[in-house]
Enzyme design. Sequence first.
Site, PDB file in Angstrom:
ATOM      1  N   SER A   1       0.827  -1.203   0.000  1.00  0.00           N
ATOM      2  CA  SER A   1       0.000   0.000   0.000  1.00  0.00           C
ATOM      3  C   SER A   1       0.868   1.261   0.000  1.00  0.00           C
ATOM      4  O   SER A   1       1.632   1.492  -0.918  1.00  0.00           O
ATOM      5  CB  SER A   1      -0.955  -0.032   1.188  1.00  0.00           C
ATOM      6  OG  SER A   1      -1.892   1.008   1.107  1.00  0.00           O
TER       7      SER A   1
ATOM      8  N   ASP B   1      -2.393   6.417  -3.855  1.00  0.00           N
ATOM      9  CA  ASP B   1      -1.219   5.740  -3.298  1.00  0.00           C
ATOM     10  C   ASP B   1      -0.745   4.646  -4.264  1.00  0.00           C
ATOM     11  O   ASP B   1      -1.368   4.409  -5.307  1.00  0.00           O
ATOM     12  CB  ASP B   1      -1.520   5.201  -1.900  1.00  0.00           C
ATOM     13  CG  ASP B   1      -2.546   4.082  -1.888  1.00  0.00           C
ATOM     14  OD1 ASP B   1      -3.261   3.905  -2.887  1.00  0.00           O
ATOM     15  OD2 ASP B   1      -2.640   3.373  -0.872  1.00  0.00           O
TER      16      ASP B   1
ATOM     17  N   ASP C   1      -5.685   2.293  -3.952  1.00  0.00           N
ATOM     18  CA  ASP C   1      -6.950   2.073  -3.245  1.00  0.00           C
ATOM     19  C   ASP C   1      -7.317   3.281  -2.379  1.00  0.00           C
ATOM     20  O   ASP C   1      -8.441   3.395  -1.914  1.00  0.00           O
ATOM     21  CB  ASP C   1      -6.935   0.775  -2.426  1.00  0.00           C
ATOM     22  CG  ASP C   1      -5.848   0.730  -1.354  1.00  0.00           C
ATOM     23  OD1 ASP C   1      -5.018   1.667  -1.279  1.00  0.00           O
ATOM     24  OD2 ASP C   1      -5.812  -0.264  -0.599  1.00  0.00           O
TER      25      ASP C   1
END
Length: 564
Positions: free
Chosen positions: A145, A304, A308
């Site tokens: 992430s 990012d 998401d």
Amino acid sequence: MYKDEYNFWLNSDYFDEATKKELRAIAGDEKEIEDRFYKELEFGTGGLRGKIGAGTNRMNIYTVRKATQGLADYITSLGEDYKARGVVIAHDSRHGSREFALESAGVLNANGIKAYVFDGLRPTPELSFAVRKLKAAAGIVITASHNPPQYNGYKVYLEDGGQAVSPYVNEIMERIKKIKDITAIKVMEEKEAREKGLFVILDKSIDDQYVDMVKSQVLNPQLLKEKGGELSIIYTPLHGTGNVPVRRVLKELGFTDVRVVPQQEVPDPDFSTVRSPNPEEHDAFELALSMAKERGADIILGTDPDSDRVGVIVRDRQGQYVALTGHQQGILLTYYILSQLKERGQIPKNGVVIKTIATTDMLEPIAKDFGVEVENTLIGFKFIGEKIKEYESTGKEFVFGFEESYGYLRGTQVRDKDGVIASALFSEMALYYKMKGMTLLDVMEELYKKYGYYTEYLKSIVMEGKEGMERINGIMSKLREMDIKDFAGYEVEWRDDYLTGQARLRLPKSNVLRYNFKGGGYLLVRPSGTEPKIKIYISAVDSSKEKSEEKVNKIKDAILDLVK
């Protein structure tokens, strides 16, 4: 114990030479050896996440193989039909991501399980969509992430397209724990897997279907078609997976004035133009801000690395650029969606907006005004995805879901936060209000005047290594033992302890404390589930911005004194 494991990795023929070379290089550093081998990288509700490197407590092909073997054993236990349905695999732009994706496929294939692999980078939400579209048994996405570049991770999705949650994740974890001999894990070569029909590269049709689905989530497609060129947008994918899908969606919807930050357009595993590739941290937008000021752009969007999450910066009436918080972004989208649905008489009778317990309570009075319910979940979008699945059998209708950490979702064809959908909705909303002579900041101010001034604050304190973990656990234990009546004079009306179950909401056990203040607002403390951090969330509400901010600052000083 950890030294035995270190020596095993150094001497076994199973581990490659590059791994051994890395381990030989730390031979004299006892603390580093301990940190790499004192435990196994834990597979939790977020899958795996850790620093890339050699060792049991690191992300590498061997820890990825072990996690995948556990997943393969779980799928095998469900029967041949599940094995044939296969697993979809996606990855982001990080170091090792493609390699880890292919290793995962090789382990699945060796277990007779089909693997559908994307031909390159894809956003995490598209993986969720693809699992549902292909009716696959599961999905894997290789991503960390918004973590720093030295990290990578491994997330598992189940057949509903949502992240693995209890009890299913516990079953996968148990199977991983049962693997005592990592060297027994087999990996099938890609050539053999292709010949057996077990390794399939996905074509572009999934991309097209995903983009069509994203476009279907906007509420005023005709407005975008006719007036989309009147909104000036600066977009940055922060070197990640959003570049292609976000630009394509915006273009096809009618937004013609979209400029991408050129230095951040190309995938870069080092994220070399930012300190952190996290849209929650505003310095990630420095280059985008510079471009926006040159062009006088209306709005800046930044996704990012796995696309998401999305962060938004808005130009105010004085020409200054103001970053919205994750809470504000969620409130604005909720209000916009509900107001548009109300205008059309389309608010569902059993409509629900979902948020997490760390997300602003400002949502409550807004939802009440529109006649929809608010449901709270534990922190993590996987719990919002789980609720959407639950609603399929209870008759409730999901309207919108969001969390304070910049995650948003409209629609049910994705079961995770989706920065591509959110980028489209923020652009639509900004254009809609621009046509009415308003900025998003004007709208937010109107909502504050109506519902009260809410101020939110987040502090993350990094505590790395074994000592850091012990310190975090010590802080949580200390707070549990204390009978705290107030923070800086603000009375605690009740305390929710989600680990002991002494809480008003019936939620799964989680190491979270939430102190609820008389008159509104809260203080929430928890360890991060994916990083070596303890996180402190504060929310306050009052009749003015100044009073609300003052409350937050006083509560912040009080809690930081306690957790030193």
